[in-house]
Design an enzyme around this catalytic site. Sequence first.
Site, PDB file in Angstrom:
ATOM      1  N   THR B  15       0.744  -1.419   0.045  1.00  0.00           N
ATOM      2  CA  THR B  15      -0.153  -0.018  -0.170  1.00  0.00           C
ATOM      3  C   THR B  15       0.743   1.263  -0.033  1.00  0.00           C
ATOM      4  O   THR B  15       0.394   2.551   0.025  1.00  0.00           O
ATOM      5  CB  THR B  15      -0.974   0.185   1.156  1.00  0.00           C
ATOM      6  OG1 THR B  15      -0.198  -0.132   2.397  1.00  0.00           O
ATOM      7  CG2 THR B  15      -1.967  -1.008   1.040  1.00  0.00           C
ATOM      8  N   GLY B  16       2.231   1.245   0.100  1.00  0.00           N
ATOM      9  CA  GLY B  16       3.257   2.505  -0.052  1.00  0.00           C
ATOM     10  C   GLY B  16       3.260   2.976  -1.343  1.00  0.00           C
ATOM     11  O   GLY B  16       2.732   2.128  -2.387  1.00  0.00           O
ATOM     12  N   VAL B  18       5.879   2.753  -3.038  1.00  0.00           N
ATOM     13  CA  VAL B  18       6.710   1.924  -4.130  1.00  0.00           C
ATOM     14  C   VAL B  18       5.836   0.693  -4.234  1.00  0.00           C
ATOM     15  O   VAL B  18       5.949   0.012  -5.197  1.00  0.00           O
ATOM     16  CB  VAL B  18       7.993   1.373  -3.375  1.00  0.00           C
ATOM     17  CG1 VAL B  18       8.660   0.212  -3.972  1.00  0.00           C
ATOM     18  CG2 VAL B  18       9.015   2.510  -3.043  1.00  0.00           C
ATOM     19  N   ARG B  43      -2.603  -1.700   9.659  1.00  0.00           N
ATOM     20  CA  ARG B  43      -3.566  -0.727   9.503  1.00  0.00           C
ATOM     21  C   ARG B  43      -4.248  -0.722   7.945  1.00  0.00           C
ATOM     22  O   ARG B  43      -5.302  -0.440   7.770  1.00  0.00           O
ATOM     23  CB  ARG B  43      -2.506   0.674   9.337  1.00  0.00           C
ATOM     24  CG  ARG B  43      -3.165   1.816   9.494  1.00  0.00           C
ATOM     25  CD  ARG B  43      -1.963   2.947  10.023  1.00  0.00           C
ATOM     26  NE  ARG B  43      -0.751   2.490   9.380  1.00  0.00           N
ATOM     27  CZ  ARG B  43      -0.046   3.106   8.462  1.00  0.00           C
ATOM     28  NH1 ARG B  43      -0.571   3.756   7.679  1.00  0.00           N
ATOM     29  NH2 ARG B  43       0.941   2.782   8.082  1.00  0.00           N
ATOM     30  N   SER B  44      -3.505  -1.571   6.995  1.00  0.00           N
ATOM     31  CA  SER B  44      -4.098  -1.470   5.669  1.00  0.00           C
ATOM     32  C   SER B  44      -4.769  -2.926   5.386  1.00  0.00           C
ATOM     33  O   SER B  44      -5.151  -3.084   4.557  1.00  0.00           O
ATOM     34  CB  SER B  44      -2.743  -1.562   4.603  1.00  0.00           C
ATOM     35  OG  SER B  44      -2.173  -0.183   4.765  1.00  0.00           O
ATOM     36  N   ARG B 103      21.771  -4.701   2.816  1.00  0.00           N
ATOM     37  CA  ARG B 103      22.497  -4.166   1.533  1.00  0.00           C
ATOM     38  C   ARG B 103      24.197  -4.464   1.680  1.00  0.00           C
ATOM     39  O   ARG B 103      24.696  -4.756   0.871  1.00  0.00           O
ATOM     40  CB  ARG B 103      22.313  -2.885   1.375  1.00  0.00           C
ATOM     41  CG  ARG B 103      21.172  -2.299   0.434  1.00  0.00           C
ATOM     42  CD  ARG B 103      21.030  -0.802   0.309  1.00  0.00           C
ATOM     43  NE  ARG B 103      19.545  -0.642  -0.170  1.00  0.00           N
ATOM     44  CZ  ARG B 103      18.840   0.451   0.095  1.00  0.00           C
ATOM     45  NH1 ARG B 103      19.553   1.599   0.768  1.00  0.00           N
ATOM     46  NH2 ARG B 103      17.704   0.817  -0.061  1.00  0.00           N
ATOM     47  N   CYS B 132      17.948   4.413  -3.808  1.00  0.00           N
ATOM     48  CA  CYS B 132      17.412   5.034  -4.940  1.00  0.00           C
ATOM     49  C   CYS B 132      18.571   6.009  -5.686  1.00  0.00           C
ATOM     50  O   CYS B 132      18.745   6.135  -6.817  1.00  0.00           O
ATOM     51  CB  CYS B 132      16.316   5.795  -4.859  1.00  0.00           C
ATOM     52  SG  CYS B 132      16.383   7.156  -3.319  1.00  0.00           S
ATOM     53  N   SER B 162       9.154  11.843  -2.555  1.00  0.00           N
ATOM     54  CA  SER B 162       8.891  10.314  -3.021  1.00  0.00           C
ATOM     55  C   SER B 162       9.982   9.499  -2.070  1.00  0.00           C
ATOM     56  O   SER B 162       9.640   8.268  -1.585  1.00  0.00           O
ATOM     57  CB  SER B 162       8.772   9.902  -4.026  1.00  0.00           C
ATOM     58  OG  SER B 162       9.918  10.121  -5.002  1.00  0.00           O
ATOM     59  N   GLY B 163      11.187   9.855  -2.171  1.00  0.00           N
ATOM     60  CA  GLY B 163      12.003   9.128  -1.343  1.00  0.00           C
ATOM     61  C   GLY B 163      11.549   8.868  -0.002  1.00  0.00           C
ATOM     62  O   GLY B 163      12.309   7.799   0.717  1.00  0.00           O
ATOM     63  N   HIS B 245      14.618  11.948  -8.674  1.00  0.00           N
ATOM     64  CA  HIS B 245      15.990  12.556  -8.200  1.00  0.00           C
ATOM     65  C   HIS B 245      16.760  13.082  -9.551  1.00  0.00           C
ATOM     66  O   HIS B 245      16.718  12.509 -10.492  1.00  0.00           O
ATOM     67  CB  HIS B 245      16.588  11.253  -7.486  1.00  0.00           C
ATOM     68  CG  HIS B 245      16.111  10.971  -6.168  1.00  0.00           C
ATOM     69  ND1 HIS B 245      15.048  11.532  -5.480  1.00  0.00           N
ATOM     70  CD2 HIS B 245      16.387   9.856  -5.323  1.00  0.00           C
ATOM     71  CE1 HIS B 245      14.738  10.989  -4.462  1.00  0.00           C
ATOM     72  NE2 HIS B 245      15.514   9.763  -4.408  1.00  0.00           N
TER      73      HIS B 245
END
Lengths: 340, 340
Positions: B15-16, B18, B43-44, B103, B132, B162-163, B245
């Site tokens: 739901t985000g 991304v 929540r979703s 990562r 990103c 948006s990041g 970006h």
Amino acid sequence: AKEEDAMQVAIAGATGAVGAEFLRILSQRRFPVDDLVLLASERSEGKTLTFRGRSCPVRRLAKDSFAGVRLALFSCGAARSVEFAPAAVAAGAVVVDNSSAFRMEKEVPLVVPEVNAGALRGHRGIIANPNCSTIQMVVALWPLHQAFRVERVVVSTYQAASGAGARAMAELEEQAPKVLRGEKVAAKVFPHQIAFNLFPQVDVFLDNGYTKEEMKMVHETRKIMGEPDLPVTATCVRVPVLRAHSEAVNVELSHPVTREEVVACLSTGAGIEIMDDPKKSLYPMPFPLSGTDAVYVGRIRVDISHPQGVAMWVVADQLRKGAALNAVQIAEAMQRQGLL
Amino acid sequence: AKEEDAMQVAIAGATGAVGAEFLRILSQRRFPVDDLVLLASERSEGKTLTFRGRSCPVRRLAKDSFAGVRLALFSCGAARSVEFAPAAVAAGAVVVDNSSAFRMEKEVPLVVPEVNAGALRGHRGIIANPNCSTIQMVVALWPLHQAFRVERVVVSTYQAASGAGARAMAELEEQAPKVLRGEKVAAKVFPHQIAFNLFPQVDVFLDNGYTKEEMKMVHETRKIMGEPDLPVTATCVRVPVLRAHSEAVNVELSHPVTREEVVACLSTGAGIEIMDDPKKSLYPMPFPLSGTDAVYVGRIRVDISHPQGVAMWVVADQLRKGAALNAVQIAEAMQRQGLL
């Protein structure tokens, strides 16, 4: 030749964004103004502006506008500076010109008072006020150069709409609600939509792939700092901010330094306010610093990619230190030196 | 171990901002999805989302959500990735994780398919999707590195809201009209007002004075390019742009090059679109390029401040190439390699 008579000051371009700031700054700094002559294009003739509580008429800029004027502050574009500044000088005025018209002429001092007020001596009537993005950068570079010798500068700018004038600021304000409503917007002053957008172009492009604004940052920095071969590269970007410029500046020095040494050095620098407490998210930002006078420096750190590197973040109000304030400071420095 | 059974795909964080992009990209790229499991926080739960014209329920992300799942696309924050990705792997899924959680773990491939798809071999169930701002930079750096060897990178970013997620984008949209009306605005998602402002902070600060985001650009670039000592410095700045970006990138190469050589090299680069005709004011910009897939490069020029320097301007959609698209491209690369 200093005269003891009244200080008559003219502002050419009085109705523009920088013109409005000239009026505020002359008043705020109690600059000695015995008489004020407001000049603008034909379009603005008949308007009145308020200075120190009094209403002043705006007159049409002409070659005969400068009789009796001792200081003429010009901010009406390079073409008008070329046309009218010599007439002001011929009438006996000192011209401080905000345009790019005379900046690189050898006999014209290009001055940021914190850096090279000494260059005012020997002027021939015209003093050039540097480009806005250059002014704030050299104020921050100068103490580093004196202490550690700057050997290369890589700068990326985040330049406000005000650099393109009052109409450009209005364009940003007009576009923003339309973009939020999903409407297409037309760019009139800027080459592209500026609201919720940005673009790597300030001024026109030159043959080397740099813009004129970027090359101003190269050539003017060298002239002001008296380092004709200093390696400087810039990427100048217009961002949707109203009136303060920000700059990410990477500097290579002649030898390695610590963050503490850099902070100590910058904190002695004239015109600099350090605003640097990352753990409290404290650093300079353009919106809250609009309308201020200092050059604000934060994000000071040793550059992890270069043994002699330093990185910093520099913010200043484009209309004040980037334009009108620096010009008035030049006039003040000339008064101190007995040149005005 | 490739299985011939149905391709069940899970999206954790559906739901985000991304998550929404994952749904679009899987559909647009005709990724083979036999069954789709949408997962989000409590929540979703109960919401539905549309995929390929069909309504799909959103379920609560839990450790038992992954039975039968072959590909799990995670974009729900590092804490949830740490909690739930191992459960997905234990259930037999390959996880492509958009968070920073794994990562820098040695055995976890950190992949931009245009650069290091080969690193996918030998994975242990989790593949990390890079930051990103790193993704778009390494796509542009990689052909230069192969042709001329990159020796140092200095980057300044212009990062979209948006990041920081969908709520951050809404915060920018909500603040803008208020700022125009002269009202004070409260920052909730961001550390400061973002409308008509910008700030040199993305993520938290570290002891060396850099932010976590800046050090991601250092460490992740090194890992993806397989150059553990490559000198990289970054200044990461949040700007009032919604979802793409931009980056001003200065590169030092191992020997001098011409602009023509750089353009020819970049034009062969996978995933790159060159957009560079300064005389027509053509260069990449974030607003018009929102929603696109390529990494756009413009303002390509020889750096006048360094004999082996090159400067360029790189723009990409943060939610697509900077997040969801790169993750799906990782899954596609794994399919081509028989790993999924």
